[in-house]
Write a protein that holds these residues in place. Sequence first.
Motif, PDB file in Angstrom:
ATOM      1  N   ALA A   1       0.856  -1.181   0.000  1.00 19.34           N
ATOM      2  CA  ALA A   1       0.000   0.000   0.000  1.00 19.34           C
ATOM      3  C   ALA A   1       0.894   1.233   0.000  1.00 19.34           C
ATOM      4  CB  ALA A   1      -0.914   0.020   1.219  1.00 19.34           C
ATOM      5  N   VAL A   2       0.559   2.198  -0.837  1.00 19.61           N
ATOM      6  CA  VAL A   2       1.302   3.454  -0.866  1.00 19.61           C
ATOM      7  C   VAL A   2       0.324   4.593  -0.610  1.00 19.61           C
ATOM      8  CG1 VAL A   2       3.013   2.501  -2.443  1.00 19.61           C
ATOM      9  CG2 VAL A   2       1.076   3.775  -3.373  1.00 19.61           C
ATOM     10  N   THR A   3       0.824   5.663  -0.022  1.00 22.61           N
ATOM     11  CA  THR A   3      -0.057   6.755   0.377  1.00 22.61           C
ATOM     12  C   THR A   3       0.173   7.995  -0.472  1.00 22.61           C
ATOM     13  OG1 THR A   3       1.441   7.741   2.000  1.00 22.61           O
ATOM     14  CG2 THR A   3       0.067   5.906   2.739  1.00 22.61           C
ATOM     15  N   ALA A   4      -0.902   8.717  -0.743  1.00 23.38           N
ATOM     16  CA  ALA A   4      -0.844  10.019  -1.407  1.00 23.38           C
ATOM     17  C   ALA A   4      -1.852  10.937  -0.730  1.00 23.38           C
ATOM     18  CB  ALA A   4      -1.144   9.889  -2.896  1.00 23.38           C
ATOM     19  N   THR A   5      -1.625  12.237  -0.828  1.00 22.08           N
ATOM     20  CA  THR A   5      -2.495  13.210  -0.175  1.00 22.08           C
ATOM     21  C   THR A   5      -3.501  13.773  -1.169  1.00 22.08           C
ATOM     22  OG1 THR A   5      -0.669  13.832   1.298  1.00 22.08           O
ATOM     23  CG2 THR A   5      -2.582  15.285   1.233  1.00 22.08           C
ATOM     24  N   ASN A   6      -4.771  13.640  -0.854  1.00 21.54           N
ATOM     25  CA  ASN A   6      -5.866  14.162  -1.661  1.00 21.54           C
ATOM     26  C   ASN A   6      -5.945  15.677  -1.456  1.00 21.54           C
ATOM     27  OD1 ASN A   6      -8.519  15.041  -2.420  1.00 21.54           O
ATOM     28  ND2 ASN A   6      -9.267  12.948  -2.273  1.00 21.54           N
ATOM     29  N   LEU A   7      -5.737  16.441  -2.534  1.00 20.21           N
ATOM     30  CA  LEU A   7      -5.746  17.895  -2.403  1.00 20.21           C
ATOM     31  C   LEU A   7      -7.113  18.445  -2.039  1.00 20.21           C
ATOM     32  CD1 LEU A   7      -2.971  17.582  -3.911  1.00 20.21           C
ATOM     33  CD2 LEU A   7      -3.446  19.816  -4.910  1.00 20.21           C
TER      34      LEU A   7
ATOM     35  N   THR B   1      -4.815   9.000   1.263  1.00 18.11           N
ATOM     36  CA  THR B   1      -5.463   7.878   0.585  1.00 18.11           C
ATOM     37  C   THR B   1      -4.455   6.745   0.486  1.00 18.11           C
ATOM     38  OG1 THR B   1      -6.914   9.304  -0.729  1.00 18.11           O
ATOM     39  CG2 THR B   1      -6.551   7.072  -1.546  1.00 18.11           C
ATOM     40  N   TYR B   2      -4.892   5.548   0.836  1.00 19.64           N
ATOM     41  CA  TYR B   2      -4.045   4.361   0.705  1.00 19.64           C
ATOM     42  C   TYR B   2      -4.432   3.629  -0.574  1.00 19.64           C
ATOM     43  CZ  TYR B   2      -2.230   4.791   5.467  1.00 19.64           C
ATOM     44  OH  TYR B   2      -1.587   5.223   6.595  1.00 19.64           O
ATOM     45  N   PHE B   3      -3.453   3.473  -1.458  1.00 20.62           N
ATOM     46  CA  PHE B   3      -3.659   2.738  -2.702  1.00 20.62           C
ATOM     47  C   PHE B   3      -3.009   1.369  -2.580  1.00 20.62           C
ATOM     48  CE2 PHE B   3      -3.820   7.213  -3.942  1.00 20.62           C
ATOM     49  CZ  PHE B   3      -4.961   7.243  -4.742  1.00 20.62           C
ATOM     50  N   GLU B   4      -3.783   0.317  -2.855  1.00 21.37           N
ATOM     51  CA  GLU B   4      -3.283  -1.036  -2.655  1.00 21.37           C
ATOM     52  C   GLU B   4      -2.983  -1.729  -3.980  1.00 21.37           C
ATOM     53  OE1 GLU B   4      -5.659  -3.414  -0.028  1.00 21.37           O
ATOM     54  OE2 GLU B   4      -6.267  -1.660   1.151  1.00 21.37           O
ATOM     55  N   LYS B   5      -1.839  -2.385  -4.024  1.00 20.91           N
ATOM     56  CA  LYS B   5      -1.474  -3.190  -5.186  1.00 20.91           C
ATOM     57  C   LYS B   5      -2.543  -4.231  -5.458  1.00 20.91           C
ATOM     58  CE  LYS B   5       2.006  -6.105  -4.637  1.00 20.91           C
ATOM     59  NZ  LYS B   5       1.569  -7.507  -4.872  1.00 20.91           N
ATOM     60  N   GLY B   6      -2.922  -4.348  -6.724  1.00 18.02           N
ATOM     61  CA  GLY B   6      -3.960  -5.287  -7.110  1.00 18.02           C
ATOM     62  C   GLY B   6      -5.344  -4.690  -7.143  1.00 18.02           C
ATOM     63  N   LYS B   7      -5.485  -3.472  -6.592  1.00 15.76           N
ATOM     64  CA  LYS B   7      -6.793  -2.813  -6.566  1.00 15.76           C
ATOM     65  C   LYS B   7      -6.777  -1.478  -7.320  1.00 15.76           C
ATOM     66  CE  LYS B   7      -8.109  -4.843  -2.115  1.00 15.76           C
ATOM     67  NZ  LYS B   7      -8.572  -4.556  -0.731  1.00 15.76           N
ATOM     68  N   CYS B   8      -5.633  -1.146  -7.939  1.00 13.92           N
ATOM     69  CA  CYS B   8      -5.502   0.111  -8.651  1.00 13.92           C
ATOM     70  C   CYS B   8      -4.302   0.004  -9.581  1.00 13.92           C
ATOM     71  CB  CYS B   8      -5.292   1.271  -7.663  1.00 13.92           C
ATOM     72  SG  CYS B   8      -3.708   1.182  -6.787  1.00 13.92           S
ATOM     73  N   ASP B   9      -4.047   1.063 -10.337  1.00 14.02           N
ATOM     74  CA  ASP B   9      -2.804   1.160 -11.103  1.00 14.02           C
ATOM     75  C   ASP B   9      -1.724   1.562 -10.107  1.00 14.02           C
ATOM     76  OD1 ASP B   9      -0.620   1.883 -12.640  1.00 14.02           O
ATOM     77  OD2 ASP B   9      -1.770   3.012 -14.118  1.00 14.02           O
TER      78      ASP B   9
END
Length: 299
Positions: free
Chosen positions: A130-136, A142-150
Motif C-alpha cells: 500500500a502506498v499513500t498520497a495526499t488528496n488535495l 489515501t491508501y492505494f493497494e497493489k492489485g486494486k488500482c494502477d
Amino acid sequence: MKDRIYRDIDKLPSGRATGEITDGCLILEGGGWKGLYTVGVLDSMMMNGINISSVIGVSAGALSSVGYIAGQIGWSARIDLTYRHDPNYCGAGALIRDHGVTGFTYLFNDIVKELPLDEERFMSPSRKLAVTATNLLTGRITYFEKGKCDIFRAIQASATVPYVSAPVRINGVPYLDGGCAEKIPFSRAGRSGRKRVVVVRTRELSYRREPGVSKLARIVYGRYPYFVRSLANANENFNRTADTIEQKAREGSLFLIAPSEPVTVSRFDGDMDKLGNLYRLGFNDMESRISDLKAYLGM
C-alpha cells in the motif's frame, strides 16, 4: 555521464531474494534522496532472507518498495545511483514529460528496459503493498493497494513533490506526496492484521520538525484549504508519530531501524559519494541488527 554515476556502482549487491515470506508489516518513511538509506536496509533484508509480507510506503518509501516486493537485490540502488543526473530521471526531461522533478515515465518505460523489473513477482498477491498520497480536495491520506488500482500511477502520486510538481490525477482527483499529510505511514499499521511491525526511518532518531506551514503553501495551494491545513499539521503529527514509534520500540512491540549517524543528504542532493555512502549506511546498519530483527520476527 560516467563521472555523474556512483563510483562504486559495480560493487553494489545483486541477485534475487528467496521466495520465503515472513509475516509482518513493514513501514517505509519518505525523504527524497534520503530514501537511499531505506534501499540499503531493504537490500540487506533480502540478502538475509527477510521478505516481509505487507509493506506500506510513502513518497521515497513507496519507490523504495518496488525492488523489495519484486525481490530484486540492488535494483533500486542501481537506478538511483546510475540515473541521478540523467535529466530524464531528475531534471528538465522529467519536468517536460511528468511535470515534476522525477521522471516516472522514463523510469517505468525506459529505465526498466536496461534494468528490467520482475513485474510478475512484484504483482504477486502473496505480497501486499500500500502506498499513500495526499488528496488535495480533502487534505486526507489515501491508501492505494497493489492489485486494486494502477499501483505505478499511485506510486507516482505518492512521490510527487509539492511546489515543484503538478498534482497527479487518479480518477479525476488531484494528489500529491503522501508526506504532505503523513510523513511516516504508521496510522494503518494496526489495521494491517500483522502482529509484528518493522519501521524504517530516514533520519536519525533525534530528528524532529518545526511545526507550522509556510506562507508559500497558502499562496500556491490557497484553493485547496484542506490540503493547506494538512500541510500545517504535518510536522506536528510527524513529531507525535516519531515519539509513539520510539516508545513502542522501547517496549518491544515494534522493531525500529534508523540511521546510526546524522544524515546530511538533502531532499534534492546530487553528491554521488554522499548518496552512495547513505546507501551503505543503511545496508551496514541493517547487517549489524539482522539477528535482532530475525528474533523479533520469530525467524
